[in-house]
Write a protein that holds these residues in place. Sequence first.
Motif, PDB file in Angstrom:
ATOM      1  N   SER A 181      -6.014   1.585  -0.798  1.00 22.12           N
ATOM      2  CA  SER A 181      -6.662   0.699   0.235  1.00 22.12           C
ATOM      3  C   SER A 181      -5.768   0.289   1.347  1.00 22.12           C
ATOM      4  CB  SER A 181      -7.162  -0.388  -0.542  1.00 22.12           C
ATOM      5  OG  SER A 181      -8.414   0.239  -1.459  1.00 22.12           O
ATOM      6  N   ALA A 182      -4.366  -0.105   0.847  1.00 20.39           N
ATOM      7  CA  ALA A 182      -3.409  -0.538   1.681  1.00 20.39           C
ATOM      8  C   ALA A 182      -3.057   0.684   2.842  1.00 20.39           C
ATOM      9  CB  ALA A 182      -2.121  -1.039   1.146  1.00 20.39           C
TER      10      ALA A 182
ATOM     11  N   ALA B  66      -5.858   0.821   5.341  1.00 16.13           N
ATOM     12  CA  ALA B  66      -5.769  -0.218   6.150  1.00 16.13           C
ATOM     13  C   ALA B  66      -4.618  -0.369   7.117  1.00 16.13           C
ATOM     14  CB  ALA B  66      -5.937  -1.563   5.336  1.00 16.13           C
ATOM     15  N   GLY B  67      -3.534   0.640   6.806  1.00 14.31           N
ATOM     16  CA  GLY B  67      -2.529   0.685   7.803  1.00 14.31           C
ATOM     17  C   GLY B  67      -1.340  -0.430   7.139  1.00 14.31           C
ATOM     18  N   LYS B  68      -1.535  -0.783   6.058  1.00 12.79           N
ATOM     19  CA  LYS B  68      -0.522  -1.961   5.471  1.00 12.79           C
ATOM     20  C   LYS B  68       0.538  -1.229   4.549  1.00 12.79           C
ATOM     21  CE  LYS B  68      -3.874  -5.724   5.884  1.00 12.79           C
ATOM     22  NZ  LYS B  68      -4.642  -6.891   4.957  1.00 12.79           N
ATOM     23  N   LEU B  69       0.363  -0.039   4.185  1.00 11.54           N
ATOM     24  CA  LEU B  69       1.492   0.530   3.592  1.00 11.54           C
ATOM     25  C   LEU B  69       1.353   2.119   3.822  1.00 11.54           C
ATOM     26  CD1 LEU B  69       3.042   0.388   0.835  1.00 11.54           C
ATOM     27  CD2 LEU B  69       1.190   1.499  -0.313  1.00 11.54           C
ATOM     28  N   SER B  70       2.584   2.715   4.024  1.00 15.19           N
ATOM     29  CA  SER B  70       2.738   4.079   4.596  1.00 15.19           C
ATOM     30  C   SER B  70       2.479   4.956   3.171  1.00 15.19           C
ATOM     31  CB  SER B  70       4.171   4.167   4.842  1.00 15.19           C
ATOM     32  OG  SER B  70       5.111   4.334   3.658  1.00 15.19           O
TER      33      SER B  70
ATOM     34  N   ASN C 216     -12.813  -1.008   0.001  1.00 13.86           N
ATOM     35  CA  ASN C 216     -12.428  -2.217   0.666  1.00 13.86           C
ATOM     36  C   ASN C 216     -12.596  -3.356  -0.195  1.00 13.86           C
ATOM     37  OD1 ASN C 216     -15.085  -3.053   1.051  1.00 13.86           O
ATOM     38  ND2 ASN C 216     -15.103  -2.077   3.100  1.00 13.86           N
ATOM     39  N   ASP C 217     -12.028  -4.415   0.431  1.00 12.28           N
ATOM     40  CA  ASP C 217     -12.342  -5.920  -0.511  1.00 12.28           C
ATOM     41  C   ASP C 217     -13.748  -6.060  -1.127  1.00 12.28           C
ATOM     42  OD1 ASP C 217      -9.881  -6.119  -0.251  1.00 12.28           O
ATOM     43  OD2 ASP C 217      -9.785  -7.682   1.374  1.00 12.28           O
TER      44      ASP C 217
END
Length: 482
Positions: free
Chosen positions: A422-423, A426-430, A472-473
Motif C-alpha cells: 500500500s505504501a 501511495a508513493g511513500k515507499l519505493s 487502502n486504509d
Amino acid sequence: MPVDTTHALYDKYGPTWAKMRDVVAGHDAIQKGGEKYLPKLSDQEEDEYKIYRERATFFGATGRVVDALSGMVFRKKPDIEDAKSIKPMLDDMTLSGVPFDQFAEQLIEEVLTVTRTGVLVDHPQVQRQDGEVITLQRAEKMGYRAYATIYKTEDIINWRMTRRGGRSILGLVVLREVAETVKAGDLFALECSVQYRVLQLDESGLYTQSLYTAGANNQLVEEVIGYPLVNGKPLDEIPFTFFGAQGNEPDPEQPALYDLAVVNISHYRKTADYEHGLHFTGLPTAVISGVSATDTTYSIGSAKAWVFSDANAKAVYLEFTGQGLETMRKAIQDDELKMAALGARMLSPDKKAVETDEAMSNKRSGETGSLASMANAVSRGLTRVLGQMALWAGSSEKPKVRLNTDFNPGDISPQAITALLSAVVAGKLSAESFYEALVKGEVISGNRTFSEEQAQIDDDPDLAGQPVKAANDDGAAVSAAA
C-alpha cells in the motif's frame, strides 16, 4: 633443529585438538579412545572393562552443535563481490572439484571444531621446453592456475612472525603433508609417506618454498622449489592465511566449543556407570537358603519347579529398591542442561512459558554473537585468499567475501506485506525498498538484484503492465501500473 620441530603452542594444544576431533566425530571415536575417555573401575579386568565400555552410549551433542551452527551460517549463500575475473576458480577452488561454498563450509566446520585452520594459495609449476614462452592465458588453458589448499591445524606444525618496518608479518610456516604413490609392482596399492613443506621469507624479504621428502633410510631430503612468481615477480609475503574464531592470527587458542566437549565426555562417563548399574540391578537374582546340597544345578523358568526336602528351605528373588540410580539419572539430565546452556540449545526441553518476540530476538542475538564474530573472521580470511588468487590471475579486482550473520529465519506477516505494498502504491515507499523487504523477510530468494527482477518482469508478457493491487486504509482496492 630438524624440519619436523613443532611449535611450543602446537605441543600445548595438540591433546586438546585430538579430544575435540574425537568428541565431534562421535560414538565410535570415543569408544575407540578407551580409557582416555572412560577410565576402568577399581580392580576391573580387561574383559569386564570391555563389556562396561560397550554398554556406554556417547551422546553426540558437540557434533550436532557443529553441524547446526555451520548450517546457520550457510542457510544463506555467501556474498562475493568483485570476483568476475576468478569465476572459474570459485567453481573449483582446489583443482580437485571443490566449489567456493563447500570450501568455505569446510573452513567454518574446522574453526568450530578446533578454532584454527589455514589456507595456502599456490600455483602449479609450469612445465615447459627450453626457450618456450608460456603466457598467463596459455598456462590457464593448460590447467595451470592458482588454487587453494586447506591445512588442518594439526598439519601446521611450526610458524614464526617477523618484523617488517612497524608491522609484524608471517615469516615462516611449516606444513606437514602426506604424499601417496602407487606401490611398485602393485597397481592397486598405495604407499604413504610424510613430507614437510616450508614457506618462508628469505633474508631479502622474498617468499620462497622448499619441500622435505623421505629419502634413503627415511632421512628427510630438502628439495628447493624456489621463488613462486606472480606476473614474473616474486612475492614479498607468504600467501598463507590463518583462520580463527575471532581474529586470523597464527597462534592457536582454546576451541570455542571445548567446555561443551568436556561436559559431553562427563555425560558419557555417567551413562556408562548408569548402564552398568542397570545391568546388575535391573534383573532379579534368585537366592536359595537352607539347602545343604551343593552339587545340584537349579534352572529358572516356567517349566521348572524347585522342591526341597527341608521345610525350612527358602527361595527368594533379590530386587534393587534403592535410590542410587535415580540420583545418577538426574546427574545425567543435569549434564544435558549444561550442554544446552553451552551451545546445544536443541537438546534442552522446550519451555512452556510464552516469551515475547522481542525477548526471543534479544536472546538469540546474545547466543549467536560468538558465531557472528566467527563468521566475520572467516569472511576476512576468505577475502584475503580470493585477493591472492586474483593477484596470481593477473586481475586488478579486489574480491570481498561476506558470510551470512543473520541466523534467524525471516518472518514477515501477510498484513505487513499488504501494508508495504500500500505504501508503494501511495508513493511513500519505493519499489526497490519493497523488494528488499521481501528478500529480508525471506518471502523471495533474493538471488536476483532488483534491476534483474524488474527486467524479468518487463520481459514476461504475462506480467508486464499488469496492475498491482493493494488495500487502502478504508479497505477499498487501489491499483497502479507495475
